[in-house]
Write a protein that holds these residues in place. Structure first.
Motif, PDB file in Angstrom:
ATOM      1  N   ASN A 288     -35.889  53.768  19.735  1.00 15.67           N
ATOM      2  CA  ASN A 288     -37.059  53.551  18.886  1.00 15.67           C
ATOM      3  C   ASN A 288     -38.306  53.290  19.722  1.00 15.67           C
ATOM      4  O   ASN A 288     -39.090  52.379  19.443  1.00 15.67           O
ATOM      5  CB  ASN A 288     -36.819  52.394  17.905  1.00 15.67           C
ATOM      6  N   ASN A 289     -38.466  54.101  20.760  1.00 17.00           N
ATOM      7  CA  ASN A 289     -39.629  53.982  21.641  1.00 17.00           C
ATOM      8  C   ASN A 289     -40.389  55.302  21.592  1.00 17.00           C
ATOM      9  O   ASN A 289     -40.328  56.124  22.501  1.00 17.00           O
ATOM     10  CB  ASN A 289     -39.177  53.666  23.070  1.00 17.00           C
ATOM     11  N   VAL A 290     -41.093  55.501  20.483  1.00 17.30           N
ATOM     12  CA  VAL A 290     -41.788  56.767  20.258  1.00 17.30           C
ATOM     13  C   VAL A 290     -42.877  57.035  21.299  1.00 17.30           C
ATOM     14  O   VAL A 290     -43.018  58.170  21.773  1.00 17.30           O
ATOM     15  CB  VAL A 290     -42.370  56.808  18.828  1.00 17.30           C
ATOM     16  N   PRO A 291     -43.681  56.061  21.711  1.00 22.15           N
ATOM     17  CA  PRO A 291     -44.691  56.357  22.744  1.00 22.15           C
ATOM     18  C   PRO A 291     -44.089  56.866  24.048  1.00 22.15           C
ATOM     19  O   PRO A 291     -44.625  57.798  24.654  1.00 22.15           O
ATOM     20  CB  PRO A 291     -45.389  55.000  22.936  1.00 22.15           C
ATOM     21  N   PHE A 292     -42.978  56.288  24.498  1.00 24.14           N
ATOM     22  CA  PHE A 292     -42.344  56.773  25.725  1.00 24.14           C
ATOM     23  C   PHE A 292     -41.805  58.190  25.510  1.00 24.14           C
ATOM     24  O   PHE A 292     -41.913  59.035  26.394  1.00 24.14           O
ATOM     25  CB  PHE A 292     -41.213  55.842  26.134  1.00 24.14           C
ATOM     26  N   ALA A 293     -41.218  58.443  24.336  1.00 22.09           N
ATOM     27  CA  ALA A 293     -40.734  59.793  24.034  1.00 22.09           C
ATOM     28  C   ALA A 293     -41.877  60.795  24.041  1.00 22.09           C
ATOM     29  O   ALA A 293     -41.736  61.919  24.539  1.00 22.09           O
ATOM     30  CB  ALA A 293     -40.021  59.800  22.680  1.00 22.09           C
ATOM     31  N   ALA A 294     -43.030  60.397  23.513  1.00 23.30           N
ATOM     32  CA  ALA A 294     -44.190  61.293  23.510  1.00 23.30           C
ATOM     33  C   ALA A 294     -44.673  61.572  24.926  1.00 23.30           C
ATOM     34  O   ALA A 294     -45.041  62.709  25.257  1.00 23.30           O
ATOM     35  CB  ALA A 294     -45.312  60.675  22.672  1.00 23.30           C
ATOM     36  N   ALA A 295     -44.681  60.544  25.763  1.00 24.29           N
ATOM     37  CA  ALA A 295     -45.107  60.737  27.149  1.00 24.29           C
ATOM     38  C   ALA A 295     -44.163  61.682  27.889  1.00 24.29           C
ATOM     39  O   ALA A 295     -44.593  62.568  28.628  1.00 24.29           O
ATOM     40  CB  ALA A 295     -45.182  59.390  27.862  1.00 24.29           C
ATOM     41  N   TYR A 296     -42.860  61.519  27.660  1.00 28.25           N
ATOM     42  CA  TYR A 296     -41.886  62.371  28.350  1.00 28.25           C
ATOM     43  C   TYR A 296     -41.919  63.786  27.784  1.00 28.25           C
ATOM     44  O   TYR A 296     -41.714  64.763  28.515  1.00 28.25           O
ATOM     45  CB  TYR A 296     -40.490  61.781  28.205  1.00 28.25           C
ATOM     46  N   ALA A 297     -42.187  63.928  26.480  1.00 29.44           N
ATOM     47  CA  ALA A 297     -42.271  65.248  25.862  1.00 29.44           C
ATOM     48  C   ALA A 297     -43.496  66.018  26.316  1.00 29.44           C
ATOM     49  O   ALA A 297     -43.539  67.253  26.184  1.00 29.44           O
ATOM     50  CB  ALA A 297     -42.282  65.114  24.337  1.00 29.44           C
ATOM     51  N   SER A 298     -44.495  65.327  26.847  1.00 28.07           N
ATOM     52  CA  SER A 298     -45.692  66.021  27.320  1.00 28.07           C
ATOM     53  C   SER A 298     -45.441  66.774  28.622  1.00 28.07           C
ATOM     54  O   SER A 298     -46.206  67.674  28.969  1.00 28.07           O
ATOM     55  CB  SER A 298     -46.836  65.027  27.511  1.00 28.07           C
ATOM     56  N   ILE A 299     -44.357  66.444  29.336  1.00 27.72           N
ATOM     57  CA  ILE A 299     -44.071  67.118  30.601  1.00 27.72           C
ATOM     58  C   ILE A 299     -43.822  68.601  30.397  1.00 27.72           C
ATOM     59  O   ILE A 299     -44.456  69.445  31.063  1.00 27.72           O
ATOM     60  CB  ILE A 299     -42.884  66.446  31.320  1.00 27.72           C
ATOM     61  N   PRO A 300     -42.912  69.032  29.490  1.00 24.97           N
ATOM     62  CA  PRO A 300     -42.746  70.478  29.303  1.00 24.97           C
ATOM     63  C   PRO A 300     -43.991  71.170  28.780  1.00 24.97           C
ATOM     64  O   PRO A 300     -44.232  72.342  29.090  1.00 24.97           O
ATOM     65  CB  PRO A 300     -41.582  70.570  28.301  1.00 24.97           C
ATOM     66  N   LEU A 301     -44.808  70.464  27.994  1.00 29.17           N
ATOM     67  CA  LEU A 301     -46.049  71.070  27.513  1.00 29.17           C
ATOM     68  C   LEU A 301     -46.999  71.341  28.669  1.00 29.17           C
ATOM     69  O   LEU A 301     -47.632  72.406  28.737  1.00 29.17           O
ATOM     70  CB  LEU A 301     -46.707  70.156  26.486  1.00 29.17           C
ATOM     71  N   VAL A 302     -47.095  70.385  29.584  1.00 26.88           N
ATOM     72  CA  VAL A 302     -47.959  70.581  30.753  1.00 26.88           C
ATOM     73  C   VAL A 302     -47.412  71.698  31.643  1.00 26.88           C
ATOM     74  O   VAL A 302     -48.167  72.550  32.144  1.00 26.88           O
ATOM     75  CB  VAL A 302     -48.088  69.263  31.544  1.00 26.88           C
ATOM     76  N   VAL A 303     -46.097  71.722  31.829  1.00 32.60           N
ATOM     77  CA  VAL A 303     -45.487  72.770  32.653  1.00 32.60           C
ATOM     78  C   VAL A 303     -45.751  74.144  32.048  1.00 32.60           C
ATOM     79  O   VAL A 303     -46.098  75.099  32.756  1.00 32.60           O
ATOM     80  CB  VAL A 303     -43.974  72.513  32.793  1.00 32.60           C
TER      81      VAL A 303
END
Length: 294
Positions: free
Chosen positions: A262-277
């Protein structure tokens, strides 16, 4: 009355093609901006928030702590690198497999053979994603089809299930149709006169391939690689079903933090990695001229 109004509107749209195009594109563009762009904006914004460890509530104070936790952890760095490396390996594999297949369909296959090959490519897409992954689990099982064939040929059994090798094979199989179709479309647009001109100038087969075929087919290769690369980056089901423990992808970490932790901000930060790639990949493809119209 109504027909007269419709006729007047038709005349206005005929005289102003820009207005007609704008009205035609407004619904899909509005949906795109509302759903996709807005969701991405919310993702990037929430990546700079945190979750209160005591109450579980989201603290909307802007901070870089999520990104510091990601890049400061060897585990998270390893998972990200594993995901990116697997996506690149799958993309290269699919290009190598799809190019000769698509070339045969375009230049060598008869009409009946082409229809049969199209059917072979498209039929797997009609079945469930999970059904195809589970089928590969049965193939890789200790008493599965793979070891049964190896025993029949006099070889020893291999334990390939629940490994990164298994994930590589399954990903390459699942996304291969998405690579074949764009390459086929690109090769079909190449005039046959260019092949004849290359032969008349004395170019060998490999020189014709690298100097004529590959540059003109590059938009199709890039289009297919966008599918295979991005779909592998975002997948989290195949690593669970085929990769097993120690084969987590970025998607698995995101899923765990959205649901269990239940740590949505951390999940969002980690999900931004493939978007940046993917953004960097698209920029590199554009700078190389791969998106130029043939």
């Amino acid at each position: 009355m109504l027909s007269g109004a419709v006729r007047r509107v038709s005349v206005i749209l005929w005289r102003k093609p820009g207005l007609s195009a704008g009205l035609l594109l407004a619904p899909p563009l509005g949906w795109f901006l509302l759903i996709y762009i807005a969701a991405l904006a919310a993702l990037f914004i929430s990546a700079f928030w945190t979750t209160d460890s005591f109450t579980g509530e989201i603290d909307r104070t802007w901070t870089l702590s999520n990104f510091q936790a990601i890049f400061g952890s060897e585990t998270y760095r390893l998972i990200a690198l594993r995901t990116i490396f697997m996506a690149a390996a799958v993309t290269i594999t699919d290009v190598i497999l799809a190019f000769p297949f698509a070339y045969f369909m375009v230049r060598l296959a008869s009409q009946r053979q082409r229809v049969a090959l199209f059917t072979l490519v498209l039929v797997p897409l009609w079945s469930s994603y999970l059904a195809r992954v589970y089928a590969w689990r049965l193939i890789f099982a200790h008493e599965g089809v793979l070891n049964w064939v190896l025993h029949g040929l006099g070889f020893q059994s291999i334990e390939i299930g629940y490994t990164n090798w298994a994930m590589w094979i399954v990903f390459s199989y699942i996304w291969l149709p998405f690579m074949i179709m764009p390459i086929y479309a690109a090769l079909e647009r190449i005039p046959y006169s260019l092949f004849e001109a290359s032969l008349d100038l004395g170019a060998k087969a490999w020189r014709t391939f690298f100097k004529v075929i590959l540059p003109l087919a590059m938009p199709g290769v890039v289009a297919g690689s966008i599918f295979s690369f991005s779909l592998t980056l975002g997948d989290y089901i195949t690593p669970v079903l085929v990769g097993g423990p120690g084969s987590d992808f970025i998607g698995n970490v995101v899923y765990a933090n959205v649901g269990i932790a239940n740590n949505v901000p951390f999940a969002a930060a980690y999900a931004s990695i493939p978007l940046v790639v993917m953004g960097l990949y698209l920029m590199a493809a554009r700078r190389s001229g791969a998106f130029d119209v043939m």
